[in-house]
Structures are given as C-alpha cells and as structure tokens.
Design an enzyme around this catalytic site. Sequence first.
Site, mmCIF file in Angstrom:
data_model
loop_
_atom_site.group_PDB
_atom_site.id
_atom_site.type_symbol
_atom_site.label_atom_id
_atom_site.label_comp_id
_atom_site.label_asym_id
_atom_site.label_seq_id
_atom_site.Cartn_x
_atom_site.Cartn_y
_atom_site.Cartn_z
ATOM 1 N N GLY A 1 -63.026 55.741 123.383
ATOM 2 C CA GLY A 1 -63.621 55.186 122.172
ATOM 3 C C GLY A 1 -63.345 56.078 120.993
ATOM 4 N N CYS B 1 -61.198 59.655 128.720
ATOM 5 C CA CYS B 1 -61.111 60.127 127.336
ATOM 6 C C CYS B 1 -62.511 60.372 126.760
ATOM 7 C CB CYS B 1 -60.307 59.129 126.520
ATOM 8 S SG CYS B 1 -59.740 59.836 124.998
ATOM 9 N N TYR B 2 -62.979 59.535 125.831
ATOM 10 C CA TYR B 2 -64.345 59.741 125.318
ATOM 11 C C TYR B 2 -65.353 59.762 126.472
ATOM 12 C CZ TYR B 2 -68.764 58.887 122.901
ATOM 13 O OH TYR B 2 -70.054 58.981 122.462
ATOM 14 N N HIS C 1 -55.399 58.553 129.526
ATOM 15 C CA HIS C 1 -55.583 57.109 129.727
ATOM 16 C C HIS C 1 -54.709 56.614 130.888
ATOM 17 C CE1 HIS C 1 -57.994 56.233 126.158
ATOM 18 N NE2 HIS C 1 -57.310 57.191 125.572
ATOM 19 N N GLU D 1 -54.796 53.783 132.173
ATOM 20 C CA GLU D 1 -54.578 52.333 132.057
ATOM 21 C C GLU D 1 -53.340 51.953 131.256
ATOM 22 O OE1 GLU D 1 -56.872 54.148 130.662
ATOM 23 O OE2 GLU D 1 -57.486 53.445 128.697
ATOM 24 N N ASP E 1 -55.570 26.578 128.070
ATOM 25 C CA ASP E 1 -56.957 26.757 128.520
ATOM 26 C C ASP E 1 -57.630 25.409 128.797
ATOM 27 O OD1 ASP E 1 -56.312 29.330 127.961
ATOM 28 O OD2 ASP E 1 -57.577 29.511 126.174
ATOM 29 N N LYS F 1 -56.073 35.589 130.107
ATOM 30 C CA LYS F 1 -54.975 34.640 129.904
ATOM 31 C C LYS F 1 -53.926 34.698 131.022
ATOM 32 C CE LYS F 1 -53.829 31.932 126.371
ATOM 33 N NZ LYS F 1 -54.843 31.085 125.744
#
Length: 514
Positions: A59, A86-87, A173, A175, A231, A370
């Site tokens: 963050g 991280c944060y 990170h 990710e 969708d 998605k």
Amino acid sequence: MKYDAVLVLDFGGQYCHLIGRRIRENGVYSEIVPHDVSLKTIRLLGEKSNIKGIIFSGGPASVFDADAPKPDKGVFDLGLPILGLCYGHQLIARIFGGEVKPAKRREYGSAYVTIDKPVGVLKGLDRKEKVWMSHSDTVFSVPFEFEVLAHTQNCPVAAFRHKEKPIYGLQWHPEVVHTVHGMQMIRNFIFEVCKCFANWKMENVVERMVNEVKNEVGAGKAIIALSGGIDSSVATAIAAKALGDRLTAVFVDHGFMREKEPEFVRDTFERLGINLVTVNAQDRFFEKLKGITEPERKRKVIGEEFIRVFEEVAEKTGAEYLIQGTIYPDRIESGFRRFSDKIKTHHNVAGLPTKIKFKKIVEPLRDLYKDEIRKVAKMLGLPKEIVFRQPFPGPGLAVRVIGEVTREKIDIVRRADRIVREEIEKGGLKDRLWQYFAVLTDTKATGVKGDARAYGYVVAIRMVESREAMTASFAKIPFKVLEKISTRITNEIPQVVRVVYDVTHKPPATIEWE
Ligand code: XMP
C-alpha cells in the site's frame, strides 16, 4: 461444497487484485477485503469458504503516518497463517515491535535478494533471487520472537518469519511477474504454509453457479438484460441452464449497435435454445437524443430509456427475479474500493437500477474475474466472437458520434467501424489490441473526391493496448494498415473526406472520445 480460501487484506496497493488472481490461478479461492475488515465479517466469509490464510497487501502509506491503515488486531489471534507483503511486511514488523525506519534510499524496481534460510514461503528458492521492490520504509531488525530469512544490500530484513506461528513477511512483491520465482513463493504460502486444497476449479464453479440460481429462484421466473457482451452472455447461459424457459433474456436494440450485432446476438442465443425477446427500440432512442450534444447527458438519457424499455418487457413476463452479470471487480470497485474521482458515468446495461419490484437480484458471476469469465464462457460453448469480444460501451455508437446523434451519423460511424475491424482482423493485429474503433468527429474538412472539391466529415481512428482499461497506450499500428483503413473509409463512405489517427495515451485522454 466449500472452497479453501485465502483472504487478501487491501491496504490500497496497486497490485492487490493481482495477488487475488495469482492465488486463484492455483485453484484456491481468494477474496479481497478492506484492510480493517472486522472479525465478524471474516467469520461470515468463513461460512461460505474455508479460510486457510490471510495476506496483507502492499500500500502507499508509511507505517509512520498518523493514520497508517492497520488491521483488526484480532486477526493475529485467529490462528491462521499470515503473509505480509511490502507495506504488510513493515506493518507486521512494527506491530510486533521490530525496528522499522525510513530507508536511506528508496528501492524501486528489480533487486537481488539473498535468501538466508529457504524455508516456508521461501522453500526451494535459490541463494540469490531476482525480485520486484517498491518501498521506502525498511525493516532493520526483527522482533524478539521472529527470525530473518532474507536480506538485500539496503534492506537487512527483506523477509522474516515468526519462530513459532505461521506469520511471514516479504519486503518484495511476489505477485508481479518481475519477481522471477514469485509464483513459487505464493504457492509455498498457500500450499505449504496454509495447507490449502486446490478445489477452485471452473468446472465446480459452473456447477455451483447453476445450483445457486436454481435455489434462489426456486419455481419462479427470472429476467436478464442481455447486451451480447461477455458478462451478460455468460450470466444468461448460466441462468438458462438453471431455469430453462423460466428465464427471459431481453436484448434492447437501441440502434447504436455495430453492424450485424443484433442479428448475431439473436442467432447465437436462439441457437443455444434461450428464450430471447429482442426489442427494436431504435425510434424511441433517436427521438430522445434529439438536440443532445453533451456526453454525460447522452449517457443519462440512454440509460434511463433503456430501463424504461426493460421494465416494459419485465412487467409483461411476470418475472419476480432479476439476474445480473455483475462480476467481481464491478463489486469491489463500487464497494470499498470505489474510485472517488468519477470520470464518466458508465452506463452498464448489466447494472440496472429499476423501479420494478423484484423479489431478489441474483448475481451468479459476482465472485469471478474477467479471465475466469472467459474460461467459463468457453466451457459453456459460447462462440469465440463473444469470448474474445472487445469491450463495447453500453451506450454503443452513440458515444462515438461527437455532438448530436442522428441516423446518418450513426450509419457513417457504423460503416467506418466495420472497415476498422475488418482491416485489423485481416492484418492479424486483433490479439494485441484492447480496442480498435472509429469515432465520427463533429469537424468537417475540405477534400477532393474525383475531380471535385468535397466538404465532409473527419473520422478519427482509435486503437489502444491496455490490460484493464484503467490506463492505455495508443497502438503503434503499421502505416500500411492505417493507409488501407483510411483509403477504404474515404472511398466507401461518401460523407467522409479525412481520416486521422488518435495518438494520445490514457491518461491524459480516456479510451472513448466521449
Ligand atoms: P474510458 O473511455 O473511460 O473507457 O477510458 C474505459 C473502458 O470502458 C468502456 N466504456 C464504457 N462501458 N458504458 C460501458 O459499459 C459506458 O458508458 C462506457 N464508456 C466507456 C470503454 O469502451 C473502455 O473499454
């Protein structure tokens, strides 16, 4: 059936959704929740899935800010594994009494980290790992009951763990793809540390969604607004599997669709045996838009008229339930992660506020991203034109005609749109573009057609590359393709004398012109 799940506490980091998606790609369900989620909400979520672990995202805040976001302290007493990124890493260190300081140098970008102890989240990793860093606060020493697992040149505690409890922190990170073995770190956390079972599989998910619609609607009738976008198409197919002819799908043809689109939607869904009502409401929409030039006003008028048409059909069918194709990011963005600076009102035909009283609104896709929707669409046998359709705004071509909308102008932009699509597809460029389309500007210019002077419209071509539409870059299309498009548009559409290419990124521009 309950899915094993990992909760991601959202501390406002830009990669927060990416963490959730990485976990799901491994067959484990993940849900993003606000950073200060209450224990009561966690317990409620636990009724839906087996929560096996918690991740604190990164963050923008500093742990030294007076109002630094913090989790409910009780999360540490749930006995669940926790991973701070991280944060989140700095926060855990600070909460447990470690030494955190603003760094001498901000670390941003790729860095090499030395793994001192390849255990737990870091199991199986090399001594040196390439990771993605983005931080200024740094952990300098760990609290008494923790141990250091990794360091970098500027960061003495780049990773740590609690000596007895499954609590970990990583300064980097995992990710993002720039962390070379990031996926392995995430897999270590979810499988080695949290002991999750990978049961979030699309086959199970489809079955669960169908059952959910069956249970919610019981013996009743339901209605859905079908736009032909992915969708609403997937939600329609799921609901039809559950309800058969007790579902009515309504396709409102407002007159601003692309060429052959109404026919395509009708044929596709009729072929799937779905009870479809197509309403040709073109005259109503053109009439309502007379004299309107302001983009937001246009959207509002179209949105309202859409609802009126939909309500008329809904009333006739006697449906008590409304099915909507709301997906996970829609729900998060309109909930706690709402963007405060609204740039445009998106008239999303799936998001119908309606004055008709429904017993309930059922949203079978509300937990899916998605890319998961695309997988489900393929599994349900929806045609690839729907699965890979480029995003198309709810108000359609009406927001691609600048100024007042008339039948003539819609016809021009529709023909230009077809040419753009054909040439991009022929050129094999489709897959690298997020969107590619034509806009009819309200500027006129001089040209020569045949031997005579001509005065006509200027068409703008917009093609962008993007991941999620929040930012976009104009596409560097080969000039040959642009030339072909320009030649065809000016030759085939008599009212157009000039074609220009839009070379603006988003930001500062938006993708659509209005
Ligand atoms: P902008 O123009 O804001 O668009 O950069 C971002 C993405 O959203 C689509 N878009 C819309 N979709 N109703 C929709 O359903 C709308 O009014 C609308 N306006 C823009 C746009 O095509 C792009 O993919």
